[in-house]
Scaffold this motif. Structure first.
Motif, PDB file in Angstrom:
ATOM      1  N   MET A  18     -50.179 -26.358 -26.147  1.00  9.83           N
ATOM      2  CA  MET A  18     -50.537 -25.714 -24.890  1.00  9.83           C
ATOM      3  C   MET A  18     -49.418 -24.752 -24.495  1.00  9.83           C
ATOM      4  O   MET A  18     -48.245 -25.133 -24.439  1.00  9.83           O
ATOM      5  N   ASN A  19     -49.778 -23.514 -24.239  1.00  6.62           N
ATOM      6  CA  ASN A  19     -48.795 -22.494 -23.891  1.00  6.62           C
ATOM      7  C   ASN A  19     -48.199 -22.795 -22.512  1.00  6.62           C
ATOM      8  O   ASN A  19     -48.935 -22.906 -21.526  1.00  6.62           O
ATOM      9  N   PRO A  20     -46.856 -22.944 -22.407  1.00  5.16           N
ATOM     10  CA  PRO A  20     -46.245 -23.240 -21.107  1.00  5.16           C
ATOM     11  C   PRO A  20     -46.543 -22.201 -20.027  1.00  5.16           C
ATOM     12  O   PRO A  20     -46.503 -22.517 -18.839  1.00  5.16           O
ATOM     13  N   LEU A  21     -46.852 -20.963 -20.430  1.00  5.33           N
ATOM     14  CA  LEU A  21     -47.172 -19.924 -19.447  1.00  5.33           C
ATOM     15  C   LEU A  21     -48.373 -20.291 -18.591  1.00  5.33           C
ATOM     16  O   LEU A  21     -48.490 -19.840 -17.448  1.00  5.33           O
ATOM     17  N   TYR A  22     -49.265 -21.091 -19.132  1.00  2.00           N
ATOM     18  CA  TYR A  22     -50.526 -21.383 -18.451  1.00  2.00           C
ATOM     19  C   TYR A  22     -50.565 -22.788 -17.855  1.00  2.00           C
ATOM     20  O   TYR A  22     -51.607 -23.210 -17.361  1.00  2.00           O
ATOM     21  N   CYS A  23     -49.455 -23.508 -17.896  1.00  2.00           N
ATOM     22  CA  CYS A  23     -49.431 -24.911 -17.474  1.00  2.00           C
ATOM     23  C   CYS A  23     -48.818 -25.095 -16.096  1.00  2.00           C
ATOM     24  O   CYS A  23     -47.804 -24.478 -15.759  1.00  2.00           O
ATOM     25  N   SER A  24     -49.435 -25.941 -15.298  1.00  2.70           N
ATOM     26  CA  SER A  24     -48.825 -26.502 -14.100  1.00  2.70           C
ATOM     27  C   SER A  24     -49.193 -27.985 -14.080  1.00  2.70           C
ATOM     28  O   SER A  24     -50.035 -28.429 -14.862  1.00  2.70           O
ATOM     29  N   PHE A  25     -48.553 -28.740 -13.186  1.00  2.00           N
ATOM     30  CA  PHE A  25     -48.663 -30.199 -13.270  1.00  2.00           C
ATOM     31  C   PHE A  25     -49.048 -30.791 -11.925  1.00  2.00           C
ATOM     32  O   PHE A  25     -48.688 -30.267 -10.871  1.00  2.00           O
ATOM     33  N   THR A  40     -49.186 -42.236 -10.092  1.00  2.00           N
ATOM     34  CA  THR A  40     -48.954 -41.877 -11.484  1.00  2.00           C
ATOM     35  C   THR A  40     -48.002 -40.692 -11.551  1.00  2.00           C
ATOM     36  O   THR A  40     -48.241 -39.677 -10.896  1.00  2.00           O
ATOM     37  N   PRO A  41     -46.911 -40.802 -12.323  1.00  2.00           N
ATOM     38  CA  PRO A  41     -45.938 -39.697 -12.385  1.00  2.00           C
ATOM     39  C   PRO A  41     -46.554 -38.374 -12.804  1.00  2.00           C
ATOM     40  O   PRO A  41     -46.186 -37.332 -12.293  1.00  2.00           O
ATOM     41  N   LEU A  42     -47.495 -38.422 -13.741  1.00  2.00           N
ATOM     42  CA  LEU A  42     -48.165 -37.204 -14.189  1.00  2.00           C
ATOM     43  C   LEU A  42     -49.614 -37.546 -14.509  1.00  2.00           C
ATOM     44  O   LEU A  42     -49.889 -38.354 -15.398  1.00  2.00           O
ATOM     45  N   ALA A  43     -50.546 -36.961 -13.755  1.00  2.00           N
ATOM     46  CA  ALA A  43     -51.963 -37.296 -13.914  1.00  2.00           C
ATOM     47  C   ALA A  43     -52.738 -36.218 -14.652  1.00  2.00           C
ATOM     48  O   ALA A  43     -53.619 -36.516 -15.452  1.00  2.00           O
ATOM     49  N   PHE A  44     -52.418 -34.930 -14.385  1.00  2.00           N
ATOM     50  CA  PHE A  44     -53.157 -33.823 -14.978  1.00  2.00           C
ATOM     51  C   PHE A  44     -52.207 -32.700 -15.364  1.00  2.00           C
ATOM     52  O   PHE A  44     -51.171 -32.501 -14.739  1.00  2.00           O
ATOM     53  N   ILE A  45     -52.590 -31.969 -16.396  1.00  2.00           N
ATOM     54  CA  ILE A  45     -52.008 -30.663 -16.657  1.00  2.00           C
ATOM     55  C   ILE A  45     -53.078 -29.639 -16.309  1.00  2.00           C
ATOM     56  O   ILE A  45     -54.182 -29.684 -16.851  1.00  2.00           O
ATOM     57  N   ARG A  46     -52.769 -28.780 -15.383  1.00  2.00           N
ATOM     58  CA  ARG A  46     -53.716 -27.720 -15.017  1.00  2.00           C
ATOM     59  C   ARG A  46     -53.453 -26.518 -15.926  1.00  2.00           C
ATOM     60  O   ARG A  46     -52.363 -25.973 -15.943  1.00  2.00           O
ATOM     61  N   TYR A  47     -54.460 -26.154 -16.689  1.00  2.00           N
ATOM     62  CA  TYR A  47     -54.318 -25.079 -17.676  1.00  2.00           C
ATOM     63  C   TYR A  47     -55.159 -23.899 -17.238  1.00  2.00           C
ATOM     64  O   TYR A  47     -56.369 -24.020 -17.034  1.00  2.00           O
ATOM     65  N   GLN A  48     -54.509 -22.744 -17.082  1.00  2.00           N
ATOM     66  CA  GLN A  48     -55.222 -21.563 -16.586  1.00  2.00           C
ATOM     67  C   GLN A  48     -54.668 -20.304 -17.239  1.00  2.00           C
ATOM     68  O   GLN A  48     -53.749 -19.676 -16.722  1.00  2.00           O
ATOM     69  N   PRO A  49     -55.243 -19.912 -18.379  1.00  2.00           N
ATOM     70  CA  PRO A  49     -54.862 -18.620 -18.969  1.00  2.00           C
ATOM     71  C   PRO A  49     -55.174 -17.492 -17.997  1.00  2.00           C
ATOM     72  O   PRO A  49     -56.113 -17.577 -17.195  1.00  2.00           O
ATOM     73  N   TYR A  50     -54.402 -16.435 -18.065  1.00  2.00           N
ATOM     74  CA  TYR A  50     -54.563 -15.322 -17.130  1.00  2.00           C
ATOM     75  C   TYR A  50     -55.997 -14.787 -17.167  1.00  2.00           C
ATOM     76  O   TYR A  50     -56.562 -14.515 -18.222  1.00  2.00           O
ATOM     77  N   GLY A  51     -56.598 -14.653 -15.986  1.00  2.00           N
ATOM     78  CA  GLY A  51     -57.932 -14.104 -15.870  1.00  2.00           C
ATOM     79  C   GLY A  51     -59.053 -15.074 -16.157  1.00  2.00           C
ATOM     80  O   GLY A  51     -60.218 -14.676 -16.179  1.00  2.00           O
ATOM     81  N   MET A  52     -58.726 -16.361 -16.350  1.00  2.00           N
ATOM     82  CA  MET A  52     -59.744 -17.360 -16.670  1.00  2.00           C
ATOM     83  C   MET A  52     -59.710 -18.482 -15.639  1.00  2.00           C
ATOM     84  O   MET A  52     -58.742 -18.628 -14.884  1.00  2.00           O
ATOM     85  N   ASP A  53     -60.780 -19.267 -15.596  1.00  2.00           N
ATOM     86  CA  ASP A  53     -60.854 -20.390 -14.667  1.00  2.00           C
ATOM     87  C   ASP A  53     -59.873 -21.475 -15.085  1.00  2.00           C
ATOM     88  O   ASP A  53     -59.575 -21.659 -16.262  1.00  2.00           O
ATOM     89  N   MET A  54     -59.391 -22.229 -14.083  1.00  2.00           N
ATOM     90  CA  MET A  54     -58.459 -23.313 -14.361  1.00  2.00           C
ATOM     91  C   MET A  54     -59.215 -24.545 -14.837  1.00  2.00           C
ATOM     92  O   MET A  54     -60.376 -24.777 -14.494  1.00  2.00           O
ATOM     93  N   THR A  55     -58.539 -25.348 -15.655  1.00  2.00           N
ATOM     94  CA  THR A  55     -59.093 -26.603 -16.154  1.00  2.00           C
ATOM     95  C   THR A  55     -58.039 -27.685 -16.009  1.00  2.00           C
ATOM     96  O   THR A  55     -56.899 -27.510 -16.436  1.00  2.00           O
TER      97      THR A  55
END
Length: 206
Positions: free
Chosen positions: A137-144, A150-165
């Motif tokens: 997963m490209n770090p440019l598109y990751c938020s947490f 839970t210390p970490l539940a989701f990684i929000r992945y959102q490439p530029y110009g696309m919907d977040m997942t």
């Protein structure tokens, strides 16, 4: 105090009065809003791409890590470890996905981690729930985002110009350098720590 009251009091002490572990309590904004890596991975990647010393150090670590073969062992026997030849995990790591060899995959993982402070894999599952492929997963598109406890539940992945997942952490493998300000939520990148020295080096070179 009767027997019933004594048992209820003991159970309350064991369970923390129904509040759970206080060490698993996190601020609400970390659960409700995505937390972005700081400094931006884009800034850190630019230093990797332009500073010769930064590039050399990170590349040397990535080369060393990717050279080591990944093998699967049976640890059930206490006297001797037995290598499991042809194990599905060994085969998966030798070819994590159709586009990358195991060596390339580990090199990318190490490079991302040293630049951004973390590296994450998304696990692609087959219909039986077994890992079918691994994708960096490209770090440019990751938020947490944290969970309620839970210390970490989701990684929000959102490439530029696309919907977040939002990708559940159960479908990810995360390697993260420890940051005492944001434990298990943000990584403390080596390049971020060296940012001032890198800036001076680049300006001096220019």
């Amino acid at each position: 105090m009767g027997v019933r009251e004594a048992i209820a009091n003991l159970f309350s002490r064991v369970t923390g009065g129904g509040k759970g572990n206080v060490a698993r309590m996190f601020p609400l904004w970390e659960q409700q809003s995505p937390q972005y890596p700081l400094p931006s991975p884009h800034v850190l990647m630019e230093y990797y791409r332009t500073d010769d010393l930064c590039y050399a150090c990170i590349s040397a670590r990535a080369d060393a890590i990717s050279e080591a073969p990944l093998l699967t062992y049976d640890h059930a026997r206490k006297t001797k470890r037995t290598e499991l030849e042809g194990h599905w995990l060994t085969e998966l790591m030798a070819r994590p996905n159709p586009f990358l060899s195991g060596e390339q995959f580990l090199r990318i993982t190490s490079t991302y981690k040293d630049i951004a402070g973390f590296s994450a894999w998304e696990i692609e599952m087959n219909n039986l729930g077994r890992p079918l492929a691994l994708w960096p997963m490209n770090p440019l598109y990751c938020s947490f985002m944290r969970g309620a406890d839970t210390p970490l539940a989701f990684i929000r992945y959102q490439p530029y110009g696309m919907d977040m997942t939002d990708v559940p952490i159960a479908r990810c493998v995360v390697f993260m350098d420890f940051d005492p300000l944001y434990p298990q939520l943000k990584g403390l990148a080596r390049t971020a720590v060296a940012l001032k020295a890198l800036s001076v080096s680049l300006r001096s070179t220019d």
